[in-house]
Write an enzyme that holds these catalytic residues in place. Structure first.
Site, PDB file in Angstrom:
ATOM      1  N   LYS A  86       0.837  -1.210   0.000  1.00 51.84           N
ATOM      2  CA  LYS A  86       0.000   0.000   0.000  1.00 51.84           C
ATOM      3  C   LYS A  86       0.869   1.257   0.000  1.00 51.84           C
ATOM      4  O   LYS A  86       2.065   1.185   0.301  1.00 51.84           O
ATOM      5  CB  LYS A  86      -0.923  -0.036   1.215  1.00 51.84           C
ATOM      6  CG  LYS A  86      -0.177  -0.290   2.486  1.00 51.84           C
ATOM      7  CD  LYS A  86      -1.028  -1.012   3.511  1.00 51.84           C
ATOM      8  CE  LYS A  86      -0.283  -0.916   4.834  1.00 51.84           C
ATOM      9  NZ  LYS A  86      -0.852  -1.688   5.880  1.00 51.84           N
ATOM     10  N   TYR A 107      11.628  31.405   5.181  1.00 53.12           N
ATOM     11  CA  TYR A 107      10.326  31.886   5.661  1.00 53.12           C
ATOM     12  C   TYR A 107      10.301  32.015   7.181  1.00 53.12           C
ATOM     13  O   TYR A 107      10.755  31.112   7.889  1.00 53.12           O
ATOM     14  CB  TYR A 107       9.218  30.918   5.251  1.00 53.12           C
ATOM     15  CG  TYR A 107       8.954  30.893   3.773  1.00 53.12           C
ATOM     16  CD1 TYR A 107       8.502  32.022   3.088  1.00 53.12           C
ATOM     17  CD2 TYR A 107       9.132  29.716   3.048  1.00 53.12           C
ATOM     18  CE1 TYR A 107       8.253  31.972   1.728  1.00 53.12           C
ATOM     19  CE2 TYR A 107       8.881  29.667   1.692  1.00 53.12           C
ATOM     20  CZ  TYR A 107       8.445  30.803   1.033  1.00 53.12           C
ATOM     21  OH  TYR A 107       8.189  30.765  -0.301  1.00 53.12           O
TER      22      TYR A 107
HETATM   23  C1  LIG Z   1       0.067  -2.420   6.547  1.00 54.18           C
HETATM   24  C2  LIG Z   1      -0.403  -3.707   7.010  1.00 54.18           C
HETATM   25  C3  LIG Z   1       0.501  -4.744   7.293  1.00 54.18           C
HETATM   26  C4  LIG Z   1       1.994  -4.546   7.265  1.00 54.18           C
HETATM   27  O1  LIG Z   1       2.427  -3.953   8.456  1.00 54.18           O
HETATM   28  P1  LIG Z   1       3.978  -3.762   8.769  1.00 54.18           P
HETATM   29  O2  LIG Z   1       4.007  -3.206  10.128  1.00 54.18           O
HETATM   30  O3  LIG Z   1       4.494  -2.795   7.741  1.00 54.18           O
HETATM   31  O4  LIG Z   1       4.614  -5.087   8.647  1.00 54.18           O
HETATM   32  C5  LIG Z   1      -0.009  -5.972   7.640  1.00 54.18           C
HETATM   33  N1  LIG Z   1      -1.341  -6.167   7.733  1.00 54.18           N
HETATM   34  C6  LIG Z   1      -2.239  -5.197   7.484  1.00 54.18           C
HETATM   35  C7  LIG Z   1      -3.693  -5.482   7.624  1.00 54.18           C
HETATM   36  C8  LIG Z   1      -1.807  -3.935   7.147  1.00 54.18           C
HETATM   37  O5  LIG Z   1      -2.688  -2.960   6.930  1.00 54.18           O
END
Ligand SMILES: *Cc1c(COP(=O)(O)O)cnc(C)c1O
Length: 370
Positions: A44, A263
């Site tokens: 993701k 800034y």
């Molecule tokens: C993002 C996610 C993971 C991975 O988590 P990490 O901490 O990056 O290993 C696993 N399961 C679900 C449902 C997630 O949303």
């Protein structure tokens, strides 16, 4: 067209480099660590900022078993790039997404009977492949354990669904042997799906490291795959980061004692110094909270960011060093024997490595090193 884009990318004054060699090493290390369990790689948010397509292609070649993304759009992008692995959509989908999900052979999560019902009404031809998401204590999405049995028999009745997996997500597994994570795992294991041929999965990176007994049929390590582990475990498993950020100095000048920079004039030059400009800003996803806090590496040494970070650039005080336009600075990664890690940046910006990585958008081109 893609040749022109590549040329323009190579002219950009900053670059993200992703070492595919290191990423593959990490995958091999984790494949060994998880043994027989399937390897589901969460990709993701543009593969944690590493670039969705390139990482997915490598994952497929490396023998990863499953991919997971948050949204339909991410799944469709993967299919359009020719990825054939099973893909699980983790976030709740809306009934209007069903036909596109089915057309692209995307598996998705179901967290309630109501959601299942509204989706069922939209299924026309092919079966939907779904995973039942169970909430064992994260209070995010997922059905309460006490309603699982009912929903399982619902899926047995409703033939338009093909239930392929059951899973849950851990809230506190980034701390070693956390008691709440232990409790979540025990609740999940206590549900006993053993007479059904479902893929059971609960571990993220932390869960995978600290709870070997919870690997079950499939493990979902995201952050660990990209080479980041919770602190006390850094030495135990030989993964390493594969992400670095470099930029060419875009301007270099002497600023007189007493002048103020950027800034809001938040930094005052206390001694006449050379101030250089680095062409990366919060518009690229480089956190503005690093203003007057962060560092860069130049000629193997550390120098401080001075003044507020702008949308497209920031300034650095290099003291009396004769720095020229075009020299390469490292913002994340190694130079000489110095390193600026994602963890260091996360600490300075009071956030977590995940956010530091995800914020990098498409403006800085990514280059993949074999
Ligand atoms: C993002 C996610 C993971 C991975 O988590 P990490 O901490 O990056 O290993 C696993 N399961 C679900 C449902 C997630 O949303």
């Amino acid at each position: 067209m893609s040749k022109i884009i590549r040329e323009i990318d190579s002219l950009h004054p900053a670059r993200i480099e992703v070492s595919l060699k290191q990423l593959l090493k990490n995958i091999r290390v984790l494949q060994k660590f998880m043994g027989k369990s399937l390897y589901c790689l969460p990709l993701k948010a543009n593969a944690y900022g590493h670039g969705l397509h390139a990482v997915a292609k490598l994952a497929e070649k490396a023998g990863i078993d499953y991919l997971a993304v948050a949204h339909l759009s991410e799944g469709v992008q993967l299919r359009m790039a020719g990825i054939q692995l099973p893909i699980l959509i983790l976030s709740p989908v809306h009934e209007n997404e069903v036909s596109v999900l089915v057309d692209h052979d995307l598996e998705f999560s179901i967290s309630s009977k109501e959601q299942a019902e509204s989706i069922r009404k939209k299924i026309s031809k092919k079966k939907c492949r779904v995973h039942l998401r169970i909430d064992t204590g994260m209070q995010c999405t997922g059905i309460h354990p006490q309603h699982v049995k009912k929903l399982l028999s619902y899926f047995e009745r409703e033939k338009c669904f093909e239930l392929v997996g059951v899973y849950s997500h851990l809230a506190t597994a980034d701390k070693p042997m956390d008691l709440f994570a232990r409790k979540q795992i025990d609740i999940f294991k206590g549900l006993d799906f053993s007479n059904k041929s479902l893929i059971q999965h609960i571990c993220n990176s932390g869960g995978m490291l600290f709870f070997i007994d919870a690997h079950l049929d499939m493990v979902r390590p995201g952050l660990a795959t990209f080479g980041y582990l919770p602190d006390p475990y850094e030495d135990k498993i030989a993964v390493a980061p594969c992400f670095s950020l470099k930029a060419k100095v875009s301007y270099s000048k002497i600023v007189q004692k007493g002048e103020r920079i950027s800034y809001g004039h938040t930094y005052k030059v206390s001694k006449t110094s050379r101030i250089i400009t680095i062409p990366v800003g919060y518009g690229d996803g480089y956190l503005r909270t690093l203003s007057n806090k962060g560092f860069i590496l130049l000629r193997g040494k550390r120098f401080p960011i001075v003044g507020s970070i702008c949308m497209d650039q920031f300034m650095v005080n290099v003291g009396d060093m004769e720095v020229k336009v075009g020299e390469e600075a490292v913002l994340i990664g190694k130079q000489g024997n110095q390193e600026i890690s994602i963890q260091e940046i996360a600490r300075l910006a009071e956030t977590i490595p995940y956010e530091v990585l995800c914020l990098f958008n498409e403006r800085i081109p990514r280059f993949y090193i074999q």
